[in-house]
Design a protein around this motif. Structure first.
Motif, short mmCIF file in Angstrom:
data_model
loop_
_atom_site.label_atom_id
_atom_site.label_comp_id
_atom_site.label_asym_id
_atom_site.label_seq_id
_atom_site.Cartn_x
_atom_site.Cartn_y
_atom_site.Cartn_z
N LEU A 60 0.76 -1.21 0.07
CA LEU A 60 0.10 -0.01 -0.15
C LEU A 60 0.97 1.24 0.01
O LEU A 60 0.37 2.20 -0.54
CB LEU A 60 -0.93 0.11 1.15
N GLU A 61 2.12 1.24 0.62
CA GLU A 61 3.04 2.45 0.61
C GLU A 61 3.47 2.38 -0.80
O GLU A 61 3.41 3.82 -1.16
CB GLU A 61 4.10 2.03 1.59
N THR A 62 3.71 1.46 -1.38
CA THR A 62 4.13 1.45 -2.90
C THR A 62 3.05 2.27 -3.47
O THR A 62 3.07 3.09 -4.53
CB THR A 62 4.89 0.24 -3.29
N LEU A 63 1.75 1.68 -3.30
CA LEU A 63 0.69 2.18 -4.27
C LEU A 63 0.65 3.62 -4.04
O LEU A 63 0.32 4.35 -5.06
CB LEU A 63 -0.20 1.30 -4.05
N ASP A 64 0.48 3.95 -2.75
CA ASP A 64 0.22 5.43 -2.63
C ASP A 64 1.24 6.50 -3.20
O ASP A 64 1.06 7.30 -3.63
CB ASP A 64 0.32 5.77 -0.96
N LYS A 65 2.55 5.93 -3.31
CA LYS A 65 3.57 6.49 -3.86
C LYS A 65 3.32 6.90 -5.27
O LYS A 65 3.26 8.08 -5.86
CB LYS A 65 4.85 5.90 -3.69
N VAL A 66 2.87 5.83 -5.95
CA VAL A 66 2.52 5.99 -7.28
C VAL A 66 1.17 6.88 -7.60
O VAL A 66 1.08 7.56 -8.61
CB VAL A 66 2.08 4.32 -8.10
N ALA A 67 0.41 6.54 -6.72
CA ALA A 67 -0.99 7.37 -6.82
C ALA A 67 -0.59 8.78 -6.54
O ALA A 67 -1.33 9.59 -7.15
CB ALA A 67 -1.76 6.87 -5.92
N GLY A 68 0.24 9.06 -5.61
CA GLY A 68 0.33 10.40 -5.35
C GLY A 68 0.98 11.49 -6.58
O GLY A 68 0.71 12.61 -6.66
N ALA A 69 1.52 10.70 -7.63
CA ALA A 69 1.92 11.32 -8.58
C ALA A 69 1.02 11.59 -9.70
O ALA A 69 1.25 12.30 -10.64
CB ALA A 69 3.27 10.41 -9.29
N GLY A 70 -0.23 10.83 -9.68
CA GLY A 70 -1.31 11.05 -10.43
C GLY A 70 -1.17 10.23 -11.92
O GLY A 70 -0.56 9.19 -11.97
N VAL A 71 -2.21 11.00 -12.76
CA VAL A 71 -2.20 10.31 -14.03
C VAL A 71 -1.53 11.08 -15.04
O VAL A 71 -1.42 12.39 -15.01
CB VAL A 71 -3.65 10.10 -14.36
N GLU A 72 -0.81 10.23 -16.06
CA GLU A 72 -0.30 10.93 -17.07
C GLU A 72 -0.97 12.11 -17.76
O GLU A 72 -2.01 11.89 -18.04
CB GLU A 72 0.54 10.07 -17.97
#
Length: 297
Positions: free
Chosen positions: A265-277
């Motif tokens: 979940l920490e990994t996913l939160d990091k990716v989600a925090g950058a948003g969508v291309e």
């Protein structure tokens, strides 16, 4: 007869319409909450109730540097006030599964999994994902989705997921998913076979109107992506799945087959925090993420 790829495209368009409605409902809810807070100040002259909001952060950059950039804003889960799916019913100690060939060829050469005497009461199955953005651990639930787990484990043991990218992310209030499992990275790839839905779809009778009502796919579950039901009434599950990092409103037509660990979940939160291309609501992750290896155990 529409192909699986056409059905996936239709399902994606339907999902985009659901997201648009959800966004409009969120806007209305915020306006009502703001109005209520102002009225409270006028009437009681007391502390103002804070208005809930979720910041999106700056538009993600499209340069090469963005691939390893730190997220501009942390992802914040928005708990949904709708119930989750009903609890699963117990299954026999073993079940038989069906994995008929799909019209589209396999995105990677694989052998379909075994179909008979698939255990539902064995030890917990773990998947360890070494991704380019951090570790993701999954605990797979054979008791509620034995045929799904049987397929995912078979694909992982054959190296099917190794070197594949997660091609889609949606990160907004009421929707937080990262979709993976397609070696082509196009949303059209699969293992060359398909199979039916399991939990929670199997808790409802075919045609039950409750199958059209949204439930809460809670943060921390992993579920199968699909293209709906084929004209023959067969399921269209293949290899694509989505990791839920934020409570997500969906009809109970997507098989839940496991949970994500805290590191994941920490990994996913990091990716989600950058948003969508490109700053979109639904599309490729602005912070690309790929699976180097996916191992069982």
């Amino acid at each position: 007869m529409p192909s699986n790829e056409q059905r996936r495209a239709a399902a994606k368009r339907k999902l985009e319409r659901q997201l648009a409605r959800r966004a409009e409902q969120e806007k209305k809810r915020k306006r009502l909450m703001i109005a209520g807070s102002v009225l409270g100040v006028i009437v009681v002259a007391a502390a103002v109730t804070g208005v809930y909001f979720l910041t999106k952060g700056e538009d993600p950059a499209t340069s090469a540097e963005q691939s390893s950039a730190v997220p501009t804003t942390p992802f914040v889960n928005t708990p949904l006030d709708i119930p989750g799916p009903p609890p699963p019913t117990a299954k026999p100690a073993t079940v038989d599964c069906a994995y008929p060939a799909s019209p589209e060829p396999a995105a990677k050469p694989v052998t379909p999994p075994a179909t008979t005497s698939v255990a539902t009461d064995g030890p917990e199955v773990r998947l360890t994902i070494d991704s380019t953005q951090g570790p993701i651990g999954l605990s797979l639930n054979s008791a509620q989705a034995p045929c799904t787990v049987n397929s995912i484990v078979s694909l992982a043991e054959q190296g099917y997921f190794d070197g594949t990218s997660c091609h889609r992310i949606v990160a907004s209030p009421g929707f937080g998913i990262l979709q993976c499992g397609d070696p082509t990275g196009t949303s059209g790839g699969g293992p060359g076979y398909s199979f039916d839905n399991e939990y929670p779809t199997d808790q409802f009778a075919p045609g039950d109107q409750a199958l059209e009502q949204p439930v809460n796919y809670q943060r921390g579950v992993v579920a199968m992506a699909n293209a709906g039901t084929s004209p023959e009434g067969k399921g269209t599950n293949g290899s694509q799945f989505f990791l839920v990092f934020g409570d997500t409103e969906l009809p109970p037509k997507y098989t839940v087959f496991g949970t994500i660990d805290e590191a994941g979940l920490e990994t996913l939160d990091k990716v989600a925090g950058a948003g969508v291309e490109g700053g979109a609501r639904d599309g490729a992750p602005a912070m690309p993420i790929s699976f180097d290896t996916v191992e069982v155990g």
